[in-house]
Write an enzyme that holds these catalytic residues in place. Sequence first.
Site, PDB file in Angstrom:
ATOM      1  N   ASP A  81      -1.079  -9.752   3.052  1.00 41.39           N
ATOM      2  CA  ASP A  81      -0.671  -8.878   4.146  1.00 41.39           C
ATOM      3  C   ASP A  81      -0.089  -9.768   5.238  1.00 41.39           C
ATOM      4  O   ASP A  81      -0.773 -10.654   5.756  1.00 41.39           O
ATOM      5  CB  ASP A  81      -1.864  -8.097   4.703  1.00 41.39           C
ATOM      6  CG  ASP A  81      -2.410  -7.096   3.695  1.00 41.39           C
ATOM      7  OD1 ASP A  81      -1.648  -6.657   2.833  1.00 41.39           O
ATOM      8  OD2 ASP A  81      -3.605  -6.755   3.793  1.00 41.39           O
TER       9      ASP A  81
ATOM     10  N   ASP B  60      -1.370   5.025  -1.509  1.00 40.35           N
ATOM     11  CA  ASP B  60      -2.600   4.788  -0.752  1.00 40.35           C
ATOM     12  C   ASP B  60      -3.380   6.088  -0.771  1.00 40.35           C
ATOM     13  O   ASP B  60      -3.002   7.059  -0.106  1.00 40.35           O
ATOM     14  CB  ASP B  60      -2.284   4.372   0.687  1.00 40.35           C
ATOM     15  CG  ASP B  60      -1.599   3.020   0.774  1.00 40.35           C
ATOM     16  OD1 ASP B  60      -1.597   2.293  -0.232  1.00 40.35           O
ATOM     17  OD2 ASP B  60      -1.068   2.691   1.854  1.00 40.35           O
TER      18      ASP B  60
END
Length: 278
Positions: free
Chosen positions: A11, A130
């Site tokens: 990330d 997600d």
Amino acid sequence: MLAKRIIPCLDVKDGRVVKGVNFLNLRDAGDPVENALYYDDEEADELVFLDVTASHEKRKIIIDVVERTASVVFMPLTVGGGIKTIDDIRDLLNAGADKVSINTTAVKNPYFIQQASSRFGSQCIVIAIDAKRVDKNFNPKSYTPESWFEDAELKSVLYNENTKFVLSTHGGRLMRPIDAVAWAKKMEALGAGEILLTSMDRDGTKEGYDIELTKAISEAVNIPVIASGGAGTLEHLYEAFALGGADAALAASIFHFREYSVRETKEFLKQKGISVRI
């Protein structure tokens, strides 16, 4: 049998690797290129970069990170976060990405996936899902993009009484009345070549992948599914393959902070009967 893949995830925020829990409380985890070199040496099968800033003005930062990484490593590189246009995809592929991961833009306009796969090929278009479990706080009347209301095919994947998992967007902050399993099937039909499936309930918790979610998506589609969200032990990765039917397992914290190495992970999986590339 195709070998199962082990994929570290970086990330990236403002040019640095970060890690948090449920996308919150981010802490620094180093330079992305240095991390990538480490995973290349460890013989990770692929690497995922997610631009958690994901705003247009930060795009030049992730482009620079991709260019610097692609110039020094040899494993496939997937990049996601803030992709809004065909030009965004082209720029990332030109910078050295092998695949792009798309989430929010696909929810707003599902046919963007069709356009992207037609332009660049399905092999480089990854749909990021997600997913969150439906709970008593979920409002099935929550936001649905206007473009969906007149499209019968899109309306067919909306939340119904049998839905167990719905989509979330904007880093897990917004839940959508869209059935995650039906959505995965629709994205495959529109040309996505792979699914990056993250359990937002498990992300960063180290409690293990959501096996029920992983299994439901893996059984619903014919394209590869990458399990993500919750890896805390090597047994968790084994479960993603053996019980969840995943084609690849993505992890962040356990690799970033050197709790386990990729090589150690692959040796463990091989001993458990999982086909991996060593």
